[in-house]
Write an enzyme that holds these catalytic residues in place. Structure first.
Site: not given
Ligand code: GLN
Length: 474
Positions: A79, A152, A176
């Protein structure tokens, strides 16, 4: 024989038996990337030359008769918020467009014998649930190109599901790793907070962030955990707890295991096909000798509100460093204030700016007690729910997401709807617990469904054992 769609443990056997070379394997994955990357868009940066050179070095090692580690020579995606020395790390943000880290993140450094295919696309600064918040492009779900891969860590997950990497690292602040894993039909694991070093992971919300594996099966998941877990002097929040050999958990046996089904996770709003699939998993566990126990985690309904105060508050603080001076891009202005304003206005995307504003608001004098401090108190209650539940059960079983992969563009105009994507995953981060998402079939529209197993702190081993058992019998 196509190699790009095999698991890491299968490929390791082929490599050590000299049936294939690392060069052949890397070339096969790269040529598949050439075929599908236009449609999927899993990567921000592809590291073709490095991959080719590193594969050659692994082959030379094998030729010398030296032993290779389980993930050595195996193609992976990382990532793009995990620092890679000498390789651009953008966080899918314009503000870090030209940032080349002078060091490796510890988690990546521990995998440096694997073959890096590229840096994976993501929501900018890991804020989002669809990878549509990337400043560069949207990643498409390999199962249905009109749909999102989740987020994400959508690039990492699409790479693994689409044959563009054998395994990947993602990061999980509120879901995410697990949410995209469930959308793409692969395995995603968020370890206990502190299990994996955060050194070199670009900070989003430091008390919630955790790096973890995205893989094609549970065995590969155990192998990646073996490689990346452990104390790191560079991260004072990394735990000194001993790391077991996670491959020892790869036994099909759940006899006597107590598995809790929290009623708050099976409510209106959860897709009926998902609920059925997860209840079938519970039945399967029961047939295999586990005991299913209905329970309650009463503060679940406050988890999203709590998360969306704590995470933006920490993000607002962490993102202060992008000021046009010390890191990343700069947009000039008449004076220093104008320069900082221009830089942050132009180079941060909409969602990142929204979070910075929410976070600073929650932290500001007069609102701090009412919002931020209150959220911390509720966080403690959510943690306590889990502590109480784990007095009665060994694992908790839930859906990973309330719905399956949605269409690209379907939710971008409604941030609150997007935030609800994390309803089943954020409580786990708030409590610092380990959690996995495992595929458990598809819907009538042929979209992958995932279920989540949550474990006690540092008890990744029991999660893996149950996940492995289920994987073998589903
Ligand atoms: N979807 C969640 C957010 O927007 C989690 C994101 C994540 O785990 N990095 O914060």
């Amino acid at each position: 024989m196509s190699l790009y769609d095999k698991t890491a443990h299968e490929l390791h056997e082929l490599l050590t038996a000299k049936k294939i070379s690392a060069a052949e394997l890397t070339a096969d994955v790269l040529s598949h990337v050439d075929e599908v990357e236009d449609k999927i868009g899993a990567y921000v940066t592809i590291t073709r030359d490095k991959a080719t050179a590193d594969a050659k070095a692994v082959d030379e090692k094998i030729a010398r008769g030296e032993k290779i580690a389980p993930l050595e020579g195996i193609p992976c995606a990382i990532k793009d918020n995990i620092c890679t020395k000498g390789i651009r790390t953008t966080c899918a943000s314009k503000i870090l467009e030209n940032f080349v880290p002078p060091y490796d993140a510890t988690a990546y450094q521990k995998l440096s014998a694997s073959i890096l295919i590229g840096k994976a696309n993501m929501d900018e600064f890991a804020m989002g649930s669809s990878t549509e918040n990337s400043a560069y492009h949207t990643t498409h779900n390999p199962h249905d190109l009109e749909r999102v891969p989740g987020g994400s860590s959508g690039g990492s997950t699409a790479a693994v599901a689409g044959g563009e990497a054998v395994f990947a690292l993602g990061s999980d602040t509120g879901g995410s790793i697990r949410q995209p894993a469930s959308f793409c039909g692969v395995v995603g694991f968020k370890p206990t907070y502190g299990r994996v070093s955060r050194y070199g992971l670009v900070a989003f919300a430091s008390s919630l962030d955790q790096i973890g594996p995205i893989t094609r099966d549970v065995t590969d998941c155990a192998l990646v955990l073996n490689a990346i877990c452990g104390h790191d002097d560079m991260d004072s929040t990394s735990t000194a707890a001993q790391v077991p050999d996670f491959t020892k958990s790869l036994v099909a046996d759940v006899k006597g295991l107590k598995i809790g089904l929290p009623k708050e996770y099976f409510v209106k709003g959860i897709d009926a096909e998902i609920e059925t699939a997860v209840r079938n998993v519970a039945k399967k566990f029961e047939q295999l000798g586990a005991e299913i126990i209905e329970l309650s985690l009463p503060h679940t309904e406050y988890a999203i509100a709590t998360y969306y105060l704590i995470a933006p508050a920490e993000a607002a603080t962490n993102l202060e460093r992008y000021d046009g001076v010390s890191y990343g891009a700069r947009v000039d202005g008449a004076d220093v204030v104008e320069m900082m304003t221009n830089t942050r206005t132009e180079k941060f995307g909409e969602e990142v700016k929204r979070r910075i504003m929410i976070g600073n608001y929650a932290l500001s004098a007069g609102y701090y007690d009412a919002y931020y401090l209150k959220a911390l108190k509720v966080r403690t209650l959510i943690q306590k729910d889990f502590t109480d539940a784990f007095g009665k059960v060994d694992l908790i079983l839930t859906p990973t997401t309330p719905n399956t992969a949605f269409k690209i563009g379907e939710m971008t105009s409604d941030p609150l709807k997007m935030y609800l994507q994390d309803i089943c995953t954020v409580p786990v981060n708030l409590a610092g617990l380990p959690g996995i998402s495992i595929p458990c079939g598809v819907t009538s529209q042929n979209l992958p469904i995932g279920f989540q197993l949550i474990g006690k702190p540092l008890d990744e081993a029991t999660i893996l054992k149950a996940a492995f058992t289920c994987e073998q019998s589903l």
